[in-house]
Write an enzyme that holds these catalytic residues in place. Structure first.
Site, PDB file in Angstrom:
ATOM      1  CG  ASN A  39      -1.919   1.231   1.556  1.00  0.00           C
ATOM      2  OD1 ASN A  39      -1.719   1.881   0.393  1.00  0.00           O
ATOM      3  ND2 ASN A  39      -2.419   1.266   2.417  1.00  0.00           N
TER       4      ASN A  39
ATOM      5  CE  LYS B 168      -0.260   3.519   4.646  1.00  0.00           C
ATOM      6  NZ  LYS B 168      -0.331   3.572   6.083  1.00  0.00           N
TER       7      LYS B 168
ATOM      8  CG  HIS C  50      -5.919   2.075   4.996  1.00  0.00           C
ATOM      9  ND1 HIS C  50      -5.450   3.015   5.881  1.00  0.00           N
ATOM     10  CD2 HIS C  50      -4.765   1.228   4.950  1.00  0.00           C
ATOM     11  CE1 HIS C  50      -4.272   2.665   6.269  1.00  0.00           C
ATOM     12  NE2 HIS C  50      -3.844   1.674   5.900  1.00  0.00           N
TER      13      HIS C  50
ATOM     14  CD  GLU D 141      -2.932   5.934   6.457  1.00  0.00           C
ATOM     15  OE1 GLU D 141      -2.821   5.595   5.313  1.00  0.00           O
ATOM     16  OE2 GLU D 141      -2.119   5.452   7.165  1.00  0.00           O
TER      17      GLU D 141
ATOM     18  CD  GLU E  68      -3.959  -2.409   7.512  1.00  0.00           C
ATOM     19  OE1 GLU E  68      -2.501  -2.455   7.255  1.00  0.00           O
ATOM     20  OE2 GLU E  68      -4.379  -1.160   7.466  1.00  0.00           O
TER      21      GLU E  68
ATOM     22  N   GLY F 220       2.236   2.513  10.842  1.00  0.00           N
ATOM     23  CA  GLY F 220       3.049   3.565  10.610  1.00  0.00           C
ATOM     24  C   GLY F 220       3.647   3.951  11.888  1.00  0.00           C
TER      25      GLY F 220
ATOM     26  CB  SER G 274       4.888  -1.653  12.510  1.00  0.00           C
ATOM     27  OG  SER G 274       4.428  -0.416  12.785  1.00  0.00           O
TER      28      SER G 274
ATOM     29  N   GLY H 251       4.531   1.508   4.842  1.00  0.00           N
ATOM     30  CA  GLY H 251       6.028   2.069   4.722  1.00  0.00           C
ATOM     31  C   GLY H 251       7.034   1.349   4.094  1.00  0.00           C
TER      32      GLY H 251
HETATM   33  P1  PGA Z   1       2.529   0.553   7.771  1.00  0.00           P
HETATM   34  O1  PGA Z   1       1.272   0.706   7.224  1.00  0.00           O
HETATM   35  O2  PGA Z   1       3.041  -0.899   7.185  1.00  0.00           O
HETATM   36  O3  PGA Z   1       3.397   1.622   7.372  1.00  0.00           O
HETATM   37  O4  PGA Z   1       2.329   0.349   9.346  1.00  0.00           O
HETATM   38  C1  PGA Z   1       0.238  -0.282   6.992  1.00  0.00           C
HETATM   39  C2  PGA Z   1      -0.987   0.146   6.358  1.00  0.00           C
HETATM   40  O5  PGA Z   1      -1.402   1.273   6.770  1.00  0.00           O
HETATM   41  O6  PGA Z   1      -1.736  -0.561   5.859  1.00  0.00           O
END
Ligand code: PGA
Length: 238
Positions: free
Chosen positions: A8, A10, A87, A89, A160, A166, A198, A220
């Site tokens: 992802n 983003k 998601h 976000e 998640e 993140g 993460s 990330g």
């Molecule tokens: P992350 O994000 O691996 O940066 O923690 C995961 C996600 O938001 O799908």
């Protein structure tokens, strides 16, 4: 079913040149890995040039006067196979509700896109204000409400936990495993469940091999080609 590893990206990277570079490096790096399904969810604008197989969101209508929106049909036309929906976000910054997410999933299924439905514990902003808390299963049930049985095979869940997204603080393998089992039990349906939050090349394998997830949703770490390739290869090792 082969494990699925979803990148992802983003709102990254900021230029088409960088997007092409990252995409090509990853493609090349995972080319010989046959036992993992790799999905790259790039920003919409890069989809036509990369021919990536995933998107990060979609609208629930097929077309019409909806300024700024992208319909599932448009994604399908570009060759997308997967779309991330709900998601955290999107829920947090754009106040997407479970009802909106449910409509998006149904619209994506209608055109044959596989939906990666994200679930977490804390509810969206409006619900925070009313200080209503919903657990993952409640949220999940609202997300998939009214979806007919034959369509379940086109749905993938991504667990998640918010605290892990993140932050560099992944959920422990034990806790994630418990959550996966609880979701599966409550749901009583055979839907693949991915873990996200993460993920890096050190911890990736354990979520699949020890905690039993059918794959991973990587944020990330998917922006670093070498790290993402390592994640895929580590999970692929038998
Ligand atoms: P992350 O994000 O691996 O940066 O923690 C995961 C996600 O938001 O799908």
């Amino acid at each position: 079913m082969k494990p699925i590893i979803v990148a992802n990206w983003k709102c990254n990277p900021t230029t088409q040149q960088e997007a092409k570079r990252l995409f090509n490096l990853v493609k090349k790096g995972v080319k010989d890995v046959k036992n993992i399904e790799v999905v790259i969810c790039s920003p919409f604008v890069y989809l036509p040039v990369l021919k990536a197989n995933g998107a990060q969101d979609c609208f629930w209508e097929g077309k019409g006067a909806f300024t700024g929106e992208i319909s599932p049909k448009m994604l399908k036309d570009l060759g997308c196979k997967y779309v991330i929906i709900g998601h955290s976000e999107r829920r947090r910054y754009f106040e997407e509700t479970d009802e909106m997410i449910n409509k998006k999933i149904k619209a994506a299924l209608k055109v044959g896109l596989k939906s990666i439905l994200c679930i977490d514990k804390v509810s969206q902003i409006r619900e925070h204000q009313r200080s209503v808390k919903m657990n993952e299963v409640h949220r999940l049930k609202k997300g998939i409400k009214g979806i007919i049985k034959k369509d379940f095979k086109k749905i993938i869940l991504a667990y998640e936990p918010l605290f892990a997204i993140g932050t560099g603080k992944p959920c422990s393998i034990d806790k994630a495993k418990k959550m996966r089992i609880a979701i599966k039990k409550k749901l009583n349906k055979n839907i693949p469940i991915l873990y996200g939050g993460s993920i890096n090349s050190q911890n990736a394998r354990d979520y699949v091999k020890k905690a039993g997830f059918q794959g991973l949703l990587v944020g990330g770490a998917s922006l670093n080609a070498q790290e993402f390739i390592k994640i895929v290869k580590n999970v692929a090792k038998t």
